[in-house]
Design an enzyme around this catalytic site. Structure first.
Site, PDB file in Angstrom:
ATOM      1  CG  ASN A  44      -5.270   4.322   8.624  1.00  0.00           C
ATOM      2  OD1 ASN A  44      -5.746   5.202   8.216  1.00  0.00           O
ATOM      3  ND2 ASN A  44      -4.189   4.301   9.525  1.00  0.00           N
TER       4      ASN A  44
ATOM      5  N   GLY B 295       0.798  -1.228  -0.008  1.00  0.00           N
ATOM      6  CA  GLY B 295      -0.025   0.088   0.041  1.00  0.00           C
ATOM      7  C   GLY B 295       0.844   1.262  -0.144  1.00  0.00           C
ATOM      8  CB  THR B 296       3.912   2.277   1.879  1.00  0.00           C
ATOM      9  OG1 THR B 296       3.197   1.843   3.160  1.00  0.00           O
ATOM     10  CG2 THR B 296       4.870   3.414   1.991  1.00  0.00           C
TER      11      THR B 296
ATOM     12  CB  SER C 248      -1.858  -3.223   1.202  1.00  0.00           C
ATOM     13  OG  SER C 248      -0.898  -3.914   1.720  1.00  0.00           O
ATOM     14  CB  ALA C 249      -1.795  -9.007  -0.267  1.00  0.00           C
ATOM     15  CG  HIS C 250      -0.189  -6.298   5.172  1.00  0.00           C
ATOM     16  ND1 HIS C 250      -0.232  -5.980   6.344  1.00  0.00           N
ATOM     17  CD2 HIS C 250       0.119  -5.403   4.351  1.00  0.00           C
ATOM     18  CE1 HIS C 250       0.022  -4.474   6.430  1.00  0.00           C
ATOM     19  NE2 HIS C 250       0.217  -4.370   5.229  1.00  0.00           N
TER      20      HIS C 250
ATOM     21  CB  CYS D  49       2.589   2.807  10.293  1.00  0.00           C
ATOM     22  SG  CYS D  49       1.108   3.945   9.970  1.00  0.00           S
TER      23      CYS D  49
ATOM     24  CB  THR E  56      12.295  -9.769 -10.851  1.00  0.00           C
ATOM     25  OG1 THR E  56      13.583  -9.387 -11.570  1.00  0.00           O
ATOM     26  CG2 THR E  56      11.863 -11.041 -10.963  1.00  0.00           C
TER      27      THR E  56
ATOM     28  CD  GLN F 223      -7.324  -0.708   7.299  1.00  0.00           C
ATOM     29  OE1 GLN F 223      -7.789  -1.529   7.233  1.00  0.00           O
ATOM     30  NE2 GLN F 223      -5.729  -0.450   7.779  1.00  0.00           N
TER      31      GLN F 223
HETATM   32  N1  PLP Z   1      -2.960   3.144   3.664  1.00  0.00           N
HETATM   33  C1  PLP Z   1      -3.687   2.804   4.653  1.00  0.00           C
HETATM   34  C2  PLP Z   1      -5.157   3.365   4.873  1.00  0.00           C
HETATM   35  C3  PLP Z   1      -3.205   1.867   5.561  1.00  0.00           C
HETATM   36  O1  PLP Z   1      -3.856   1.415   6.544  1.00  0.00           O
HETATM   37  C4  PLP Z   1      -1.856   1.056   5.367  1.00  0.00           C
HETATM   38  C5  PLP Z   1      -1.338   0.290   6.348  1.00  0.00           C
HETATM   39  O2  PLP Z   1      -1.794   0.428   7.483  1.00  0.00           O
HETATM   40  C6  PLP Z   1      -1.203   1.560   4.312  1.00  0.00           C
HETATM   41  C7  PLP Z   1      -1.581   2.687   3.561  1.00  0.00           C
HETATM   42  C8  PLP Z   1       0.095   1.066   3.911  1.00  0.00           C
HETATM   43  O3  PLP Z   1       0.106  -0.083   3.419  1.00  0.00           O
HETATM   44  P1  PLP Z   1       1.273  -1.226   3.616  1.00  0.00           P
HETATM   45  O4  PLP Z   1       1.320  -1.652   4.907  1.00  0.00           O
HETATM   46  O5  PLP Z   1       0.964  -2.302   2.640  1.00  0.00           O
HETATM   47  O6  PLP Z   1       2.566  -0.438   3.146  1.00  0.00           O
END
Ligand code: PLP
Length: 368
Positions: free
Chosen positions: A144, A70-71, A192-194, A318, A230, A172
């Site tokens: 989030n 996601g970042t 984002s997969a996790h 984070c 890759t 989210q």
């Molecule tokens: N954007 C939101 C709203 C999130 O909640 C998060 C992760 O907590 C991210 C972006 C970042 O995603 P990633 O952890 O895959 O880098």
């Protein structure tokens, strides 16, 4: 003692089926860019995963570009789709906010829209902020920390009326509730997969056909010449499997998670009559609850909950080490005390009623 995991907005437990799919994929070693048989097999499974993800989001496979999460997707959309003025909200994830700060350092203009007391970006405030050289509007789909779901379709159509591109950070949202890029009308969407029971370090950016977006990561010609490097094939296979499973079970799972959320809020109200819930109850992520009990020391309570076997969070994972006030809570008008000491419980597919009740009991005994 069994641990009770209530921090699903930070990350989710990987599904066993996803782990199986990834384990099988790790025994294949071809590089999808190679022309030999091993490479072409890797390319085939990569493209199948792209098709699965595209069908879950209702777009064409060529509109899905894989990233490291996601970042990266947020950084890419914000830094590379804007050449003049960008509008975002004041409650975005740091991946968007820090990218905007970087744009400002490079001389671009950024407008941070305020939100109402529930964390909603009001369409009128966007209308007023748009100027002739606004090139990008970036507003998250679900917050989030407090779970508020933004009116993306309306905000996107306002941006388009002014000729600006629209990006949404749907990290989210994707996997938690229905996300249809065509229905939303967005040009760019991060996932984002996790966050949906898949692996960490893999995600994607939906880039609507015809959208001009320069590359953030330069190098080889992977990902339709848009994102070099890759591809992480096993992680991509895991992400596709995780999203397919989440989407297939979405109706049932989101109803069940929402009923656990309702159970939590009602027992909390009984046990703590002065509890304050943050966010918008009618338009919210099914599993996120953010609350403050007057007098509660957020950090101490988190640690004591952890000792008792409960994992939840003081806001965004984070920023949890910063021990600072939440910028999201501050923006919705919370006091300094509330912004520093509120807790976030985020319920996921593996939680049960018994766990929710045990959490409320544990919190009661800690606060007593
Ligand atoms: N954007 C939101 C709203 C999130 O909640 C998060 C992760 O907590 C991210 C972006 C970042 O995603 P990633 O952890 O895959 O880098």
């Amino acid at each position: 003692m069994d641990r009770i995991y209530l921090d699903n907005a930070a990350t989710t437990k990987i599904r066993p089926e996803v782990l199986d799919a990834m384990t099988n994929a790790y025994s294949e070693y071809g590089n999808p860019s190679s022309v030999h048989r091993e490479g072409q097999h890797a390319k085939k499974v990569l493209e199948e995963a792209r098709e699965t993800i595209a069908s879950c989001l209702n777009c064409d496979p060529t509109e899905i570009i894989f990233t490291s999460g996601g970042t990266e997707s947020d950084n890419w959309a914000v830094k590379c789709a804007c050449d003049s003025h960008v509008i975002t909200s004041s409650i975005e994830h740091p991946a968007v906010l820090k990218s905007c700060e970087m744009l400002e350092k490079h001389g671009l203009k950024v407008t941070y829209l305020p939100v109402d007391k529930d964390g909603v970006v009001l369409p009128d405030s966007l209308r007023k902020a748009l100027v002739a050289d606004t090139s990008l509007v970036s507003i998250m789909m679900a917050n989030n920390e407090i779970g508020t779901i933004e009116p993306i379709r309306d905000l996107c159509s306002i941006a388009h009326d002014h000729g600006a591109l629209f990006h949404t950070d749907a990290v989210q949202a994707v996997g938690s509730f229905a996300v249809d890029v065509k229905e939303l009308g967005v040009d760019l969407l991060s996932f984002s997969a996790h966050k949906f029971y898949g692996p960490k370090g893999i995600g994607g950016l939906y880039v609507k056909k015809g959208t001009t977006l320069s590359s953030l990561i330069n190098g080889g010609s992977q990902e339709f010449h848009k994102r070099a490097g890759t591809e992480n094939v096993p992680a991509i296979i895991g992400m596709a499997e995780a999203l397919k499973l989440s989407v297939n079970a979405m109706n049932e799972t989101s109803v069940r998670i929402r009923s656990l959320r309702d159970l939590l809020t009602s027992v909390m109200k009984e046990k703590f009559p002065r509890v304050l819930f943050h966010g918008n109850d009618s338009s919210t992520h099914p599993g996120i609850v953010n609350f403050y009990v007057p007098g509660m020391d957020g950090e101490k309570t988190l640690l004591l909950l952890d000792v008792k076997g409960f994992a939840c969070s003081g806001g965004a994972a984070c920023s949890s080490k910063d021990n600072a006030e939440s910028h999201v809570l501050t923006e919705i008008g919370a006091t300094k005390e509330e912004a520093k000491n509120s807790l976030r419980v985020s319920i996921g597919a593996y939680n049960t009623e018994d766990e929710i009740l045990a959490f409320a009991d544990a919190l009661k005994s800690i606060l007593n």
